[in-house]
Design a protein around this motif. Structure first.
Motif, PDB file in Angstrom:
ATOM      1  N   GLU A  59      12.251 -22.381  16.750  1.00 27.21           N
ATOM      2  CA  GLU A  59      13.604 -22.922  16.641  1.00 27.21           C
ATOM      3  C   GLU A  59      13.968 -23.722  17.896  1.00 27.21           C
ATOM      4  OE1 GLU A  59      17.702 -20.628  16.422  1.00 27.21           O
ATOM      5  OE2 GLU A  59      16.658 -20.608  14.480  1.00 27.21           O
ATOM      6  N   ILE A  60      13.658 -23.178  19.062  1.00 32.22           N
ATOM      7  CA  ILE A  60      13.927 -23.896  20.313  1.00 32.22           C
ATOM      8  C   ILE A  60      13.139 -25.201  20.359  1.00 32.22           C
ATOM      9  CG2 ILE A  60      13.641 -23.811  22.816  1.00 32.22           C
ATOM     10  CD1 ILE A  60      14.177 -20.763  22.599  1.00 32.22           C
ATOM     11  N   LEU A  61      11.877 -25.144  19.930  1.00 30.93           N
ATOM     12  CA  LEU A  61      11.062 -26.354  19.898  1.00 30.93           C
ATOM     13  C   LEU A  61      11.704 -27.417  19.013  1.00 30.93           C
ATOM     14  CD1 LEU A  61       8.575 -28.158  20.226  1.00 30.93           C
ATOM     15  CD2 LEU A  61       7.433 -26.766  18.464  1.00 30.93           C
ATOM     16  N   PHE A  62      12.173 -27.039  17.837  1.00 31.69           N
ATOM     17  CA  PHE A  62      12.725 -28.039  16.926  1.00 31.69           C
ATOM     18  C   PHE A  62      14.089 -28.532  17.374  1.00 31.69           C
ATOM     19  CE2 PHE A  62       9.208 -27.167  14.168  1.00 31.69           C
ATOM     20  CZ  PHE A  62       9.000 -28.404  13.564  1.00 31.69           C
ATOM     21  N   LYS A  63      14.765 -27.777  18.197  1.00 33.38           N
ATOM     22  CA  LYS A  63      15.983 -28.311  18.812  1.00 33.38           C
ATOM     23  C   LYS A  63      15.606 -29.426  19.787  1.00 33.38           C
ATOM     24  CE  LYS A  63      19.107 -24.383  18.358  1.00 33.38           C
ATOM     25  NZ  LYS A  63      20.076 -23.497  19.040  1.00 33.38           N
ATOM     26  N   HIS A  64      14.520 -29.226  20.528  1.00 31.77           N
ATOM     27  CA  HIS A  64      14.036 -30.293  21.411  1.00 31.77           C
ATOM     28  C   HIS A  64      13.602 -31.516  20.595  1.00 31.77           C
ATOM     29  CE1 HIS A  64      13.958 -27.151  24.511  1.00 31.77           C
ATOM     30  NE2 HIS A  64      13.857 -28.123  25.393  1.00 31.77           N
ATOM     31  N   ILE A  65      12.903 -31.263  19.501  1.00 36.38           N
ATOM     32  CA  ILE A  65      12.473 -32.371  18.644  1.00 36.38           C
ATOM     33  C   ILE A  65      13.687 -33.121  18.095  1.00 36.38           C
ATOM     34  CG2 ILE A  65      11.393 -32.904  16.414  1.00 36.38           C
ATOM     35  CD1 ILE A  65       9.312 -30.734  17.033  1.00 36.38           C
ATOM     36  N   LYS A  66      14.708 -32.388  17.685  1.00 44.69           N
ATOM     37  CA  LYS A  66      15.916 -33.009  17.137  1.00 44.69           C
ATOM     38  C   LYS A  66      16.632 -33.831  18.201  1.00 44.69           C
ATOM     39  CE  LYS A  66      18.695 -33.223  13.493  1.00 44.69           C
ATOM     40  NZ  LYS A  66      18.252 -33.749  12.185  1.00 44.69           N
ATOM     41  N   TYR A  67      16.585 -33.368  19.442  1.00 44.58           N
ATOM     42  CA  TYR A  67      17.236 -34.098  20.532  1.00 44.58           C
ATOM     43  C   TYR A  67      16.553 -35.446  20.764  1.00 44.58           C
ATOM     44  CZ  TYR A  67      18.940 -35.151  25.254  1.00 44.58           C
ATOM     45  OH  TYR A  67      19.502 -35.751  26.343  1.00 44.58           O
ATOM     46  N   TYR A  68      15.225 -35.447  20.804  1.00 40.04           N
ATOM     47  CA  TYR A  68      14.487 -36.682  21.099  1.00 40.04           C
ATOM     48  C   TYR A  68      14.211 -37.525  19.850  1.00 40.04           C
ATOM     49  CZ  TYR A  68      13.783 -34.872  25.797  1.00 40.04           C
ATOM     50  OH  TYR A  68      13.990 -34.399  27.081  1.00 40.04           O
ATOM     51  N   PHE A  69      14.223 -36.877  18.682  1.00 45.20           N
ATOM     52  CA  PHE A  69      13.991 -37.583  17.417  1.00 45.20           C
ATOM     53  C   PHE A  69      15.069 -37.138  16.427  1.00 45.20           C
ATOM     54  CE2 PHE A  69       9.915 -37.086  19.559  1.00 45.20           C
ATOM     55  CZ  PHE A  69       9.402 -38.374  19.521  1.00 45.20           C
ATOM     56  N   PRO A  70      16.291 -37.660  16.576  1.00 48.97           N
ATOM     57  CA  PRO A  70      17.441 -37.178  15.791  1.00 48.97           C
ATOM     58  C   PRO A  70      17.250 -37.268  14.278  1.00 48.97           C
ATOM     59  CG  PRO A  70      18.156 -38.604  17.595  1.00 48.97           C
ATOM     60  CD  PRO A  70      16.673 -38.717  17.526  1.00 48.97           C
ATOM     61  N   GLU A  71      16.404 -38.189  13.845  1.00 53.67           N
ATOM     62  CA  GLU A  71      16.224 -38.368  12.399  1.00 53.67           C
ATOM     63  C   GLU A  71      15.370 -37.269  11.770  1.00 53.67           C
ATOM     64  OE1 GLU A  71      12.543 -39.966  14.227  1.00 53.67           O
ATOM     65  OE2 GLU A  71      14.675 -39.942  14.746  1.00 53.67           O
ATOM     66  N   THR A  72      14.755 -36.421  12.584  1.00 52.34           N
ATOM     67  CA  THR A  72      13.851 -35.393  12.083  1.00 52.34           C
ATOM     68  C   THR A  72      14.609 -34.333  11.285  1.00 52.34           C
ATOM     69  OG1 THR A  72      12.400 -35.686  13.989  1.00 52.34           O
ATOM     70  CG2 THR A  72      12.122 -33.662  12.718  1.00 52.34           C
ATOM     71  N   LEU A 101       2.907 -23.181  19.642  1.00 54.22           N
ATOM     72  CA  LEU A 101       3.842 -24.304  19.805  1.00 54.22           C
ATOM     73  C   LEU A 101       3.139 -25.601  20.198  1.00 54.22           C
ATOM     74  CD1 LEU A 101       7.053 -22.764  21.397  1.00 54.22           C
ATOM     75  CD2 LEU A 101       6.400 -22.972  19.012  1.00 54.22           C
ATOM     76  N   PRO A 102       2.198 -25.584  21.162  1.00 53.60           N
ATOM     77  CA  PRO A 102       1.476 -26.830  21.434  1.00 53.60           C
ATOM     78  C   PRO A 102       0.774 -27.391  20.205  1.00 53.60           C
ATOM     79  CG  PRO A 102       1.142 -25.282  23.232  1.00 53.60           C
ATOM     80  CD  PRO A 102       1.865 -24.529  22.151  1.00 53.60           C
ATOM     81  N   ASP A 103       0.260 -26.518  19.338  1.00 57.42           N
ATOM     82  CA  ASP A 103      -0.393 -26.990  18.119  1.00 57.42           C
ATOM     83  C   ASP A 103       0.622 -27.612  17.153  1.00 57.42           C
ATOM     84  OD1 ASP A 103      -2.869 -26.221  19.025  1.00 57.42           O
ATOM     85  OD2 ASP A 103      -2.922 -24.330  17.918  1.00 57.42           O
ATOM     86  N   ILE A 104       1.827 -27.046  17.102  1.00 59.24           N
ATOM     87  CA  ILE A 104       2.872 -27.650  16.275  1.00 59.24           C
ATOM     88  C   ILE A 104       3.199 -29.047  16.786  1.00 59.24           C
ATOM     89  CG2 ILE A 104       5.297 -27.515  15.585  1.00 59.24           C
ATOM     90  CD1 ILE A 104       5.032 -24.472  15.564  1.00 59.24           C
ATOM     91  N   VAL A 105       3.311 -29.190  18.108  1.00 61.26           N
ATOM     92  CA  VAL A 105       3.609 -30.499  18.688  1.00 61.26           C
ATOM     93  C   VAL A 105       2.486 -31.487  18.375  1.00 61.26           C
ATOM     94  CG1 VAL A 105       4.016 -31.784  20.824  1.00 61.26           C
ATOM     95  CG2 VAL A 105       5.060 -29.536  20.504  1.00 61.26           C
ATOM     96  N   ASN A 106       1.239 -31.039  18.454  1.00 58.77           N
ATOM     97  CA  ASN A 106       0.116 -31.921  18.119  1.00 58.77           C
ATOM     98  C   ASN A 106       0.271 -32.482  16.711  1.00 58.77           C
ATOM     99  OD1 ASN A 106      -1.188 -31.600  20.560  1.00 58.77           O
ATOM    100  ND2 ASN A 106      -2.577 -30.010  19.832  1.00 58.77           N
ATOM    101  N   SER A 107       0.596 -31.609  15.770  1.00 64.45           N
ATOM    102  CA  SER A 107       0.720 -32.045  14.382  1.00 64.45           C
ATOM    103  C   SER A 107       1.934 -32.960  14.204  1.00 64.45           C
ATOM    104  CB  SER A 107       0.830 -30.825  13.469  1.00 64.45           C
ATOM    105  OG  SER A 107       0.772 -31.203  12.110  1.00 64.45           O
ATOM    106  N   PHE A 108       3.031 -32.638  14.874  1.00 64.55           N
ATOM    107  CA  PHE A 108       4.245 -33.451  14.772  1.00 64.55           C
ATOM    108  C   PHE A 108       4.036 -34.845  15.369  1.00 64.55           C
ATOM    109  CE2 PHE A 108       8.083 -35.020  16.921  1.00 64.55           C
ATOM    110  CZ  PHE A 108       8.928 -35.177  15.832  1.00 64.55           C
ATOM    111  N   THR A 109       3.441 -34.906  16.552  1.00 64.00           N
ATOM    112  CA  THR A 109       3.322 -36.191  17.248  1.00 64.00           C
ATOM    113  C   THR A 109       2.378 -37.158  16.552  1.00 64.00           C
ATOM    114  OG1 THR A 109       1.611 -35.266  18.713  1.00 64.00           O
ATOM    115  CG2 THR A 109       3.889 -35.225  19.497  1.00 64.00           C
TER     116      THR A 109
END
Length: 320
Positions: A104-117, A173-181
């Motif tokens: 959840e914290i990770l996706f808050k960061h993702i939402k901050y930098y990529f608001p359309e997510t 979490l790093p693996d989630i970021v890999n897939s997201f990026t």
């Protein structure tokens, strides 16, 4: 000496301002209204009696592709080896609340930098130990294969050490970021080693933003001593790439030598056995960091920029 108190005060003010600025960003991120719910398909599957398989297929149609006979699934439900694997996953992840909070914290960061997510639907599964697809992020779904996060020393793992060292919960979490990026970064437009280095460097730079509490070793999937090796040999590695004119070389054999996961990088020198794999990715990361430090560029500009232009504007110099 009379200027010393002023210098100290100035330094303290700068340090305070920097910390305050960071805390404001984090506070903004923390306030983003976002809730992650994790659907434990692994539990549902192995707790369902074979006679109730049709109900499971109605609830989770995307996990039951057409063309497979029901016997494939009922056999898996009852197979002793699969059930033993499920038992091991349950021992470690019977309660997934800690991991859910981190996601959840990770996706808050993702939402901050990529608001359309959009906030994804998150599912945990027990799959085929496909270590190249530990996490699948697609179509607003996030699928986590929990059998690959039991700890590197688990008795079920028959993989080389350089692969299973990342079968730890800390790599989730790093693996989630890999897939997201992989969906956010423009893929290389050519086959040069530099393009591959910069592409990997952009992925790692996003981890700087999305996983600010993680160490560089965890972002790379390195052991601390592997990261130290890169830091101590940065200048040497860079000189090697420059002297052999490898940056703009299109030889695809360079990718497994310096970019892909491997037990070590292949300089074809005595240092090979001491080196970690993926050192080209690590240097690409330092180039991207240097670019962002030396240029007034937005994140979106960074992600779209061609490798050659980024490198030329980065003013990158290896630390000696």
């Amino acid at each position: 000496m009379k200027y010393l108190p002023c210098l100290v005060m100035a330094f303290c003010f700068f340090a305070f301002f920097s910390c305050d600025k960071k805390s404001k960003t984090e506070k903004t991120i923390e306030s983003i209204p976002l809730t992650i719910k994790v659907d434990r398909f692994d539990k549902a599957f192995f707790k369902t009696p074979p006679s109730d398989l049709p109900k499971l297929k109605v609830k989770y149609p995307f996990f039951f592709p057409p063309g497979n006979d029901d016997a494939v699934w009922t056999d898996k439900m009852q197979n002793p080896q699969w059930r033993e694997l499920y038992t091991e996953v349950e021992k470690k992840y019977s309660d997934f609340e800690t991991e859910t909070s981190k996601i959840e914290i990770l996706f808050k960061h993702i939402k901050y930098y990529f608001p359309e997510t959009k906030t994804p639907e998150v599912f945990t599964v027990i799959s085929e130990m496909d270590y190249q697809n530990k996490i699948i992020y697609a179509n607003n779904m996030l699928i986590i294969s929990l059998e690959l996060y039991l700890g590197k020393d688990h008795r079920f793992y028959e993989f080389p050490d350089y692969i299973k060292q990342n079968f730890e919960s800390s790599q989730l979490l790093p693996d989630i970021v890999n897939s997201f990026t992989s969906q956010k970064i423009m893929p290389p437009t050519n086959t040069t080693l530099l393009s591959q280095m910069i592409y990997a460097g952009k992925q790692l730079y996003l981890k700087d933003l999305l996983l600010p509490e993680y160490t560089d070793a965890d972002k790379m999937g390195y052991k601390p001593e592997q990261l130290l090796w890169c830091e101590e040999n940065e200048s040497y590695m860079w000189r090697y790439f420059i002297e052999r004119k490898l940056l703009y070389d299109t030889d695809q054999k360079l990718i497994p030598r310096f970019i892909n996961p491997a037990p070590f990088s292949k300089f074809y020198l005595e240092i090979d056995n001491d080196s970690p794999g993926r050192v080209g990715s690590w240097i690409g990361w330092q180039i991207v960091r240097s670019f962002m430090e030396n240029n007034d560029a937005s994140l979106q500009q960074l992600l779209k920029m061609e490798a050659k232009e980024l490198f030329e504007k980065s003013k990158y110099k290896p630390k000696k």
